[in-house]
Motif scaffolding. Sequence first.
Motif, PDB file in Angstrom:
ATOM      1  N   LYS A  14      -9.272   2.857 -12.357  1.00 26.57           N
ATOM      2  CA  LYS A  14      -7.947   2.536 -11.347  1.00 26.57           C
ATOM      3  C   LYS A  14      -7.201   2.776 -12.443  1.00 26.57           C
ATOM      4  N   GLN A  15      -7.807   2.684 -14.277  1.00 17.49           N
ATOM      5  CA  GLN A  15      -6.916   2.908 -15.020  1.00 17.49           C
ATOM      6  C   GLN A  15      -7.030   4.765 -15.565  1.00 17.49           C
ATOM      7  N   GLN A  16      -8.316   5.026 -15.708  1.00 15.51           N
ATOM      8  CA  GLN A  16      -8.652   6.185 -15.764  1.00 15.51           C
ATOM      9  C   GLN A  16      -7.838   7.550 -14.673  1.00 15.51           C
ATOM     10  N   GLN A  17      -8.075   7.105 -13.188  1.00 15.56           N
ATOM     11  CA  GLN A  17      -7.082   8.168 -12.282  1.00 15.56           C
ATOM     12  C   GLN A  17      -6.088   7.649 -12.089  1.00 15.56           C
ATOM     13  N   ALA A  18      -6.023   6.745 -11.645  1.00 16.89           N
ATOM     14  CA  ALA A  18      -4.573   6.717 -11.717  1.00 16.89           C
ATOM     15  C   ALA A  18      -3.496   7.189 -10.497  1.00 16.89           C
ATOM     16  N   GLY A  19      -4.202   7.226  -9.205  1.00 12.48           N
ATOM     17  CA  GLY A  19      -4.054   7.192  -7.569  1.00 12.48           C
ATOM     18  C   GLY A  19      -4.999   8.853  -7.155  1.00 12.48           C
ATOM     19  N   LYS A  20      -5.389   9.104  -8.366  1.00 10.15           N
ATOM     20  CA  LYS A  20      -6.136  11.194  -7.801  1.00 10.15           C
ATOM     21  C   LYS A  20      -6.651  11.153  -7.203  1.00 10.15           C
ATOM     22  N   TYR A  45      -4.239  -5.981  -8.022  1.00  8.14           N
ATOM     23  CA  TYR A  45      -3.105  -5.379  -7.949  1.00  8.14           C
ATOM     24  C   TYR A  45      -1.683  -6.485  -7.091  1.00  8.14           C
ATOM     25  N   ARG A  89       2.530   2.111  -5.695  1.00  7.14           N
ATOM     26  CA  ARG A  89       1.907   2.452  -6.705  1.00  7.14           C
ATOM     27  C   ARG A  89       0.998   0.816  -7.763  1.00  7.14           C
ATOM     28  N   GLU A  90       1.359  -0.004  -6.797  1.00  8.05           N
ATOM     29  CA  GLU A  90       1.452  -1.928  -7.504  1.00  8.05           C
ATOM     30  C   GLU A  90       0.266  -2.102  -6.424  1.00  8.05           C
ATOM     31  N   ASP A 118      -2.743   2.942  -4.197  1.00 12.62           N
ATOM     32  CA  ASP A 118      -4.295   3.506  -4.617  1.00 12.62           C
ATOM     33  C   ASP A 118      -5.548   2.980  -3.225  1.00 12.62           C
TER      34      ASP A 118
END
Length: 453
Positions: A14-20, A45, A89-90, A118
């Motif tokens: 979650k922290q590193q990809q941020a939705g990617k 979330y 995003r939440e 996500d």
Amino acid sequence: MLKRKAYEKLLEWKQQQAGKTAVLIEGARRVGKSTLAKEFGLNEYKSCLVIDFFQAPDEVKQYFRDYSNDFDALFLYLSAYYSVELFDRESLVVFDEVQMFPFARGLVKYLVADGRYDYVETGSLLSIKQNIQDIVVPSEEQTLELAPFDFEEFLWAMGEKPLAQLIGSSFDSLKPLPDNLHRKASALFREYMLVGGMPEPVRIYTEQRKFQPVEQAKRQIIELYRNDVARFARGYEFKVVSVLDGIPGQLSKHEKKFTLSSISKNARMRTYEEAFFWLSDARIANICYASTDPSVGLGLSVEQTSLKCYMADTGLLATLALSTGATDEEGVYRAVLRGDVGLNEGMLVENVVAQCLVANGRKLFFYSQSGKKENQQRMEIDFLIVRPYVNAAGKPRISPIEVKSPRQYGTVSLDRLKETFDKKIGTQYVLHPKQMKIEGDRVYLPLYMAGCL
């Protein structure tokens, strides 16, 4: 929910990809995938929408088909149907049991590109043909393997986190635990071997400390697996069930390679390959292949026709081996726990070591020589792994592992392997029911440290 290491990996994602990317949690049925995904969504979330494709009605699936090019409408309908408000995003959207609706998995590429939420998927049997037909598996999907509880997680569940930390530091320093803590860790490891690492049996055992209700829960899981075989292994279900039922008998032999002639005198590996693949893909079994050359590139010398087949969860193996429907199964398990019955413990002990190695992300390999060829010595090495070797400036070498269940044993195969392959061999490990000791480049570890390798 009992603490899982995979939760921390989801946090990192979650922290590193941020939705990617989306994350796909793979694992056996009843291993806790859905629970992990839901707990993560609810805790991390603002809102979490869970779509269980095992139970989702056709109406919901039709939303995906009708609005695959209109995500505004798709999420408007999904939000209303499941009464979950979504926030850009939440929010986390969970596609639970996504193998039941491959179309949704195929949309993940475009959902990730859309970027508003996500996505976590959960599934099993994800490589079976009928579960990937007509879709392109998204490259935006990264995989998280969820195995049964490893021994450290079992200790956490039992309220023994300080002991788990001490075991790890003892391995790192190669200094044995004090005798009283060694006995305690050994006893807990035997409990783990019988209970296994499936979440529901572990939860029951931590609450009740009784084997009878644990056994009932494990039997239900095995029955579920049998139903899955009938449902998904179409055309070769008999072979899958034959292999599954044959695992305890194969592992109880002195030489644990899977012998298909025990199923049928006409059985051949080429006709059973699909059955082994199915059990492996379903994460019901861990397959260990013979390596013909014990060197760092173990995967380059695999002999596909020579394999050992372990249960992915040793607790389920114990049920297959011990369950007789007797009224005093509690007494049977207590007797096994104390070592009071004439059970071939080597079957369970080697299986639990395989489970520990897989939990650490290792592929399983073994080495075997029959000794029937001229100038050939007989050798049977339970497992081969690659580890840095201090006497080679930390360069990787093969570390053979021998698993011993009795307190008295020999190490002839290890001696011969070192003599034959010498410079390819690094630290040798013997996992046994006794204290740690070091003899040159051979390390004798108590069985409860299998998960440290």
